[in-house]
Motif scaffolding. Structure first.
Motif, PDB file in Angstrom:
ATOM      1  N   VAL A 190       0.828  -1.205   0.000  1.00 28.41           N
ATOM      2  CA  VAL A 190       0.000   0.000   0.000  1.00 28.41           C
ATOM      3  C   VAL A 190       0.864   1.257   0.000  1.00 28.41           C
ATOM      4  O   VAL A 190       0.352   2.374  -0.026  1.00 28.41           O
ATOM      5  CB  VAL A 190      -0.945  -0.009   1.221  1.00 28.41           C
ATOM      6  CG1 VAL A 190      -2.019   1.033   1.096  1.00 28.41           C
ATOM      7  CG2 VAL A 190      -1.607  -1.349   1.372  1.00 28.41           C
ATOM      8  N   PRO A 220       3.209   6.734  -4.901  1.00 28.84           N
ATOM      9  CA  PRO A 220       2.035   7.269  -4.200  1.00 28.84           C
ATOM     10  C   PRO A 220       0.794   7.421  -5.090  1.00 28.84           C
ATOM     11  O   PRO A 220      -0.329   7.281  -4.602  1.00 28.84           O
ATOM     12  CB  PRO A 220       2.502   8.638  -3.711  1.00 28.84           C
ATOM     13  CG  PRO A 220       3.968   8.499  -3.574  1.00 28.84           C
ATOM     14  CD  PRO A 220       4.402   7.560  -4.661  1.00 28.84           C
ATOM     15  N   GLN A 224      -1.712   4.671  -5.020  1.00 29.47           N
ATOM     16  CA  GLN A 224      -2.520   4.440  -3.814  1.00 29.47           C
ATOM     17  C   GLN A 224      -4.011   4.598  -4.086  1.00 29.47           C
ATOM     18  O   GLN A 224      -4.829   3.921  -3.471  1.00 29.47           O
ATOM     19  CB  GLN A 224      -2.100   5.414  -2.711  1.00 29.47           C
ATOM     20  CG  GLN A 224      -0.808   5.020  -2.024  1.00 29.47           C
ATOM     21  CD  GLN A 224      -0.516   5.910  -0.826  1.00 29.47           C
ATOM     22  OE1 GLN A 224      -0.826   7.086  -0.828  1.00 29.47           O
ATOM     23  NE2 GLN A 224       0.093   5.339   0.200  1.00 29.47           N
ATOM     24  N   ASP A 225      -4.357   5.497  -5.044  1.00 28.75           N
ATOM     25  CA  ASP A 225      -5.771   5.736  -5.323  1.00 28.75           C
ATOM     26  C   ASP A 225      -6.451   4.525  -5.961  1.00 28.75           C
ATOM     27  O   ASP A 225      -7.677   4.441  -5.984  1.00 28.75           O
ATOM     28  CB  ASP A 225      -5.932   6.944  -6.254  1.00 28.75           C
ATOM     29  CG  ASP A 225      -5.622   8.248  -5.534  1.00 28.75           C
ATOM     30  OD1 ASP A 225      -5.391   8.187  -4.308  1.00 28.75           O
ATOM     31  OD2 ASP A 225      -5.598   9.288  -6.196  1.00 28.75           O
ATOM     32  N   LEU A 275      -9.965  11.544   0.120  1.00 28.17           N
ATOM     33  CA  LEU A 275      -8.569  11.117   0.212  1.00 28.17           C
ATOM     34  C   LEU A 275      -8.209  10.175  -0.927  1.00 28.17           C
ATOM     35  O   LEU A 275      -7.032   9.943  -1.205  1.00 28.17           O
ATOM     36  CB  LEU A 275      -8.302  10.415   1.549  1.00 28.17           C
ATOM     37  CG  LEU A 275      -8.332  11.298   2.787  1.00 28.17           C
ATOM     38  CD1 LEU A 275      -7.889  10.512   4.001  1.00 28.17           C
ATOM     39  CD2 LEU A 275      -7.448  12.519   2.619  1.00 28.17           C
ATOM     40  N   LYS A 276      -9.231   9.614  -1.585  1.00 32.25           N
ATOM     41  CA  LYS A 276      -8.966   8.760  -2.742  1.00 32.25           C
ATOM     42  C   LYS A 276      -9.397   9.458  -4.032  1.00 32.25           C
ATOM     43  O   LYS A 276      -9.624   8.808  -5.059  1.00 32.25           O
ATOM     44  CB  LYS A 276      -9.732   7.433  -2.597  1.00 32.25           C
ATOM     45  CG  LYS A 276      -9.232   6.561  -1.450  1.00 32.25           C
ATOM     46  CD  LYS A 276      -7.874   5.977  -1.756  1.00 32.25           C
ATOM     47  CE  LYS A 276      -7.484   4.921  -0.722  1.00 32.25           C
ATOM     48  NZ  LYS A 276      -6.090   4.462  -0.891  1.00 32.25           N
ATOM     49  N   ASN A 277      -9.562  10.784  -3.923  1.00 24.81           N
ATOM     50  CA  ASN A 277      -9.934  11.595  -5.084  1.00 24.81           C
ATOM     51  C   ASN A 277     -11.315  11.277  -5.645  1.00 24.81           C
ATOM     52  O   ASN A 277     -11.550  11.402  -6.846  1.00 24.81           O
ATOM     53  CB  ASN A 277      -8.890  11.463  -6.194  1.00 24.81           C
ATOM     54  CG  ASN A 277      -7.698  12.368  -5.934  1.00 24.81           C
ATOM     55  OD1 ASN A 277      -7.864  13.464  -5.406  1.00 24.81           O
ATOM     56  ND2 ASN A 277      -6.508  11.900  -6.276  1.00 24.81           N
TER      57      ASN A 277
END
Lengths: 306, 451
Positions: free
Chosen positions: A55, A74, A77-78, A105-107
């Motif tokens: 992750v 990074p 991560q989404d 936070l995950k767009n």
């Protein structure tokens, strides 16, 4: 086959140390797309550390991690949905606000987020809890909210660390259904647990780690086949005891409540045992080649190292 | 950037929309009043009615004057008060001096009766009076000897000699009576004496770049309130940051957060989000104060009560903003670090003691700085980033230092902030993911090297 060509995630020689302690040692594994991959092992084996590296929470000391064909970074991560083993919610925040926050936070924002939240709340039957604060929810309900937080941004890879612990049987079943739906939708799922029965029912592939080292991996089928211990589950009427006492044929007999398990002697075909039993005049009401359970394999492999 | 804003927004919204915030915003100014005014009032407060006092007058000619003076029939300022007492409270005095003055403002009251000698010996009278004191029929008695005019000695016997306010009053008032008697004996006109004894009146002006301004005492109160405001706001919001970090660690939300955001935007988003909450609160206070200054003061003076507020130049608000944020970011970063190291809020309280100690030191250093804002001590403590948010703002209010000093102090301070944040971001992620036990300092130092 498709599985042979692509892979969602590849770990190559990954090692992670904390001071003197090596948490993960030279781990290589491959997770194929659209399958459920079981990362199993006893507590403290290094499962969570491995997941944290996938992750991108921590970085490996050695080795490489490749995800969706890219070196881990990074931005990826989404595309991961992560349900940690140690999980929590903001106690005083409303369910809807928390989920919006985790979505952001995950767009995932605005209408998209709200739609996903409504859909998932309905799916786990928590719609009427939408405007309640987290502290008013039971532990099981909170866990379902945490699951939504991990899945609402429609990730390509789901990582579920002990997702069933703390859920009652009904909710375990609901979650299992959802996991299978996600798999059917083509998502890749990494499932970490020390509950072997659950892993056995869900996983296509298995990687077993113990004490920081990989002890076993492959498809569940292959693993089970390679662990065939040549055992037969038997139920007899009449006298077959004489045959079972023949040590050239049967190494060991275990008596269960209404049946017995016979472990065949080295090099003996189960077919031979059946023939002898029939010849002896016993009535065979059950004769089944026993596959070892994942639990048996686990105990055997983990026991080996001890 | 979206993620950073999401963090910031959450920190802000979850706090500003709470009842706690509204309560704290309303109560804040009251608390400041409470901490500055109430101790002085409490100190001067005397429970119960007037002090019951008996007077044994051996000289047999002093009683009437003593009684008059004790009952204060002559009025307060008519030579009764010691000459050194200034007509106006001087600015730039320390807090204790202020308290003493406040204590004097509330005068003791007395019930006075004479004890006739009736030929009895002093001992037997004293015995009788002692009994009355013990039976609570009397609070105390004064013996005025025959030779009082020459020796100037009197004796006070009372139940509560710890009440210094009351015994000082007795001494001062009787000595005024004795002085009057001496003057009468020497045929000196008391009014002439008052004229001679009249103290000088001093008008205090503060010299600033914009010219002279009259300062009649609110200067000190204002400086004190400004220093206190910075101090208390930093403590309050430092604790908020500590609690927020510990919550995320305790509930393990941190793990989920780190799987979506890097630790640097997470930490900075949190710090800035909470700082905006603090600024919102300060802005509300500033607006309320401004509104009071514009309309409230006029309304009050129209109703006969005149309050003069200190003149505050606009540049002060800019400095206050800069130094408040400086202090906030230094201490809040510390608090965030502590939060990531500990496992529970209680532990956080213990581990953050040294941080609190630094802050309290900064607050106490404000006092010597107020008294001599141009001294080398004032200069040095206003350059140390842990103290400068309080000490430098105090200097700016009392006696604005040269611009280069202010800029240097800000530069050192903000460089420290950058360094602390860099350090914190390295420790934060590792600390937040370590459960079960509190991190030790050597461990934390190792993380800094590793990260």
């Amino acid at each position: 086959m498709k599985e042979e060509t692509g892979s969602t995630l590849t770990l190559t020689g990954v090692t992670k140390r904390f001071d003197e302690f090596t948490a993960v040692n030279d781990l290589s594994l491959r997770v194929r797309p659209g399958r459920i991959f079981g990362l199993i092992g006893p507590n403290g084996a290094g499962k969570t550390t491995t997941i944290r590296m996938i992750v991108n929470i921590t970085a490996p000391d050695e080795g490489t991690i490749e995800l969706f064909g890219q070196q881990i970074n990074p931005e990826l991560q989404d595309r991961i949905g992560y349900l940690p083993e140690e999980r929590g919610l903001y106690k005083k925040m409303k369910v809807i606000d928390q989920l919006r926050f985790f979505g952001e936070l995950k767009n995932v924002k605005g209408k998209n987020a709200d739609e996903a939240i409504d859909r998932w709340l309905a799916r786990v039957k928590l719609t009427e809890w939408k405007n309640k604060k987290a502290m008013e929810l039971s532990k099981g309900m909170q866990q379902k909210i945490q699951f939504i937080a991990a899945v609402m941004h429609d990730p390509d890879l789901m990582i579920l660390d002990e997702p069933f612990s703390g859920l009652d049987p009904v909710n375990q079943e609901v979650l299992k259904e959802i996991v299978l739906e996600l798999k059917a939708a083509g998502k890749t799922i990494i499932f970490s647990t020390h509950q072997m029965e659950m892993a056995e029912r869900l996983c296509d592939d298995i990687c077993m780690i113990n004490r920081s080292n990989k002890v076993l991996d492959g498809t569940l089928r292959e693993i089970k086949r390679s662990f065939g211990r040549n055992a037969v589950a038997l139920r007899l009427e009449g006298d077959g005891q004489r045959v079972l006492d023949d040590t050239a044929l049967v190494a060991k007999v275990e008596q269960h409540s209404d049946e017995m398990e016979a472990l065949l002697a080295e090099g003996v075909d189960a077919q031979e045992l059946l023939r002898q039993l029939v010849a002896s005049g016993a009535r065979v009401t059950k004769f089944e080649l026993v596959e070892p359970s994942l639990n048996d394999i686990f105990i055997e492999k983990v026991g080996e190292v001890e | 950037m979206t993620k950073f804003l999401a963090i910031l927004k959450r920190e802000y919204n979850t706090r500003v929309r709470t009842k706690m915030f509204i309560v704290a915003t309303v109560l804040g100014p009251l608390m400041i009043l409470l901490f500055t005014v109430v101790p002085a009032l409490i100190f001067s407060l005397k429970a119960g009615g007037p002090t019951r006092l008996a007077v044994v007058d051996e000289s047999e000619r002093m009683y009437e004057r003593v009684r008059g003076s004790l009952l204060n029939e002559r009025g307060e300022d008519e030579g009764g008060a010691p000459a050194e007492k200034p007509a106006m409270p001087a600015p730039n005095t320390n807090a204790q001096e202020r308290m003493r003055q406040a204590g004097e403002a509330v005068r003791a009251t007395f019930d006075v009766r004479q004890v006739p000698l009736g030929g009895r010996s002093l001992d037997s009278i004293q015995q009788e009076l002692n009994e009355q004191v013990l039976k609570d029929q009397l609070d105390g008695y004064v013996i005025i000897p025959k030779s009082v005019l020459e020796s100037g000695e009197i004796e006070y016997n009372g139940r509560n000699t710890g009440d210094v306010v009351t015994s000082n009053q007795i001494r001062e008032r009787i000595s005024s009576a004795v002085r009057d008697q001496r003057m009468a004996d020497n045929k000196i006109n008391p009014q002439l004496m008052d004229e001679i004894n009249k103290p000088v009146r001093m008008v205090t002006n503060k010299v600033t770049e914009t010219g002279r301004e009259q300062d009649s005492g609110q200067g000190f109160a204002f400086v004190f309130i400004v220093g206190f405001l910075i101090y208390i706001t930093i403590i309050m919001y430092g604790q908020v940051v500590l609690a927020a970090v510990v919550e995320e660690k305790e509930t393990r939300i941190a793990e989920l957060l780190f799987s979506s955001v890097r630790s640097f935007p997470l930490l900075i988003g949190k710090l800035i989000g909470v700082s905006l909450v603090a600024l919102t609160q300060l802005a509300i206070w500033a607006l309320a104060f401004g509104a009071f200054a514009m309309w409230g003061v006029n309304a009050l003076s129209a109703s006969g009560l005149s309050i003069s507020l200190p003149h505050i130049p606009a540049s002060f608000f800019v400095y206050f903003f800069l130094f408040f944020l400086l202090g906030y970011f230094i201490y809040a970063t510390f608090y965030a670090l502590v939060g990531s190291m500990v496992t529970t809020t209680q532990e956080g309280g213990q581990v953050s003691m040294p941080v609190l100690f630094l802050l309290i030191m900064g607050f106490y250093l404000a006092f010597p700085v107020i008294r001599s804002p141009g001294s080398p001590l004032a200069f040095w403590v206003s350059m140390i980033p842990f103290f400068s948010p309080i000490t430098m703002i105090v200097r700016i209010v009392t006696q604005t230092p040269p611009a280069w000093q202010i800029l240097l102090s800000l530069a050192i301070g903000y460089a420290t902030v950058v360094f602390l944040m860099w350090l914190a971001a390295r420790i934060y992620r590792i600390g937040m993911l370590m459960y079960g036990k509190r991190a030790t300092i050597p461990e934390v130092l190792r993380w800094v090297k590793q990260a």
